[in-house]
Enzyme design. Structure first.
Site: not given
Ligand code: ADP
Length: 285
Positions: A65, A142, A176, A220, A231
């Site tokens: 994404k 989300r 990553r 990360r 996740r």
């Molecule tokens: N819209 C959201 N609602 C709730 N938690 C979020 C949201 N966006 C990010 N997070 C938190 O930040 C973490 C990292 O998000 P992100 O970088 O988007 O990870 P991913 O690689 O899982 O898509 C998520 O696992 C969650 O804990």
């Protein structure tokens, strides 16, 4: 961006955008405004002259994404706003919120709607003050509740749902790497996954860092096998229903990634009716 803020102001005269988001998200009376429509295959009609798009990128952890949203944001001249980045910024600041968020993120869970909306509202307001307009949201909404709240304050034009087989997602997350100095993302995984159920094989070359970044690479803390699988579980439970929310509104464009960036980027542009060269030319005029 201003349109989002205006939408809030017209729906709530005595409060700030942030407060509205929080108040709305705290209310228990969340109701779906989605109207069941169509949408097996969806071709977006994008006026490339009016690029103040308000798009959302959905997809499992590791699907890419961030990569595609950030490239499109450059092409379309709108900010790429990733709620995961906002959370990580908060993690790196010291304070009580940082400690609370570290625990949640390192368990692979979602941050509460209230906290995430407050972080997003602050980011939108800062952007508005700088004259930003339009956005590509990555990682938000989300949950269906987040999607309903967003729907209350603005009109989303298009939702791109990126897809990859689960085995590829896990390998991508584990491969990553981020340069702690320049902040760029790389991937050391060399992916070759056999297609199942009639799907084609998927190959992705590693995206290796330049020599100056090699010694500065970090992973990360939530990109471990156990946290990635949690996740993914949380995605299927909480975020997959968001796909249906937008599918029912006729706004969801499904995009199965055919491989790595070199194969997928031109195909994504084609699916979006966008032409990178045309854009560069018109930007240069
Ligand atoms: N819209 C959201 N609602 C709730 N938690 C979020 C949201 N966006 C990010 N997070 C938190 O930040 C973490 C990292 O998000 P992100 O970088 O988007 O990870 P991913 O690689 O899982 O898509 C998520 O696992 C969650 O804990």
């Amino acid at each position: 961006m201003a349109a989002v803020i205006r939408a809030f102001r017209s729906s709530s005269s005595s409060s700030t955008f942030t407060n509205y988001f929080i108040r709305r998200s705290l209310s228990t009376a969340a109701s779906s405004s989605a109207t069941p429509l169509k949408s097996e295959s969806f071709t977006p009609l994008i006026d490339t002259k009016d690029k103040n798009v308000q798009w959302v990128f959905l997809g499992c952890p590791g699907v890419g994404k961030g990569t595609f949203a950030s490239r499109l944001s450059v092409l379309l001249g709108v900010p790429h706003i990733a709620t995961g980045d906002l959370v990580r910024e908060e993690l790196s600041a010291s304070g009580p919120l940082s400690k609370q968020l570290t625990e949640i993120v390192n368990q692979g869970k979602l941050v509460s709607d209230e906290i995430i909306i407050s972080l997003l509202s602050k980011r939108l307001e800062t952007g508005e003050a700088k004259g930003e307009s339009g956005f590509i949201l990555d990682g938000f909404p989300r949950t269906v509740r987040q999607a309903e709240i967003l729907d209350d304050v603005t009109d989303i034009d298009l939702v791109v749902n990126l897809k990859l087989p689960e085995k590829v997602l896990v390998e991508k997350c584990l491969g990553r790497r981020i340069c702690s100095q320049c902040g760029k993302n790389f991937n050391v995984a060399n992916i070759n996954v056999k297609g199942e159920n009639g799907n084609p094989d998927i190959s992705m070359d590693p995206l290796l860092p330049p020599p100056q970044c090699v010694s500065k690479l970090i992973t990360r803390s939530d990109d471990t096998e156990a946290i990635v699988s949690e996740r993914l579980r949380v995605y299927y439970e909480k975020s997959q229903p968001v796909e249906d929310f937008y599918r029912n509104q006729g706004k969801l464009m499904e995009f199965k990634l055919p491989g790595g960036l070199p194969e997928s980027w031109p195909k994504l542009l084609e699916a979006l009716n966008l032409d990178e060269n045309e854009d560069k030319q018109s930007a240069a005029v």
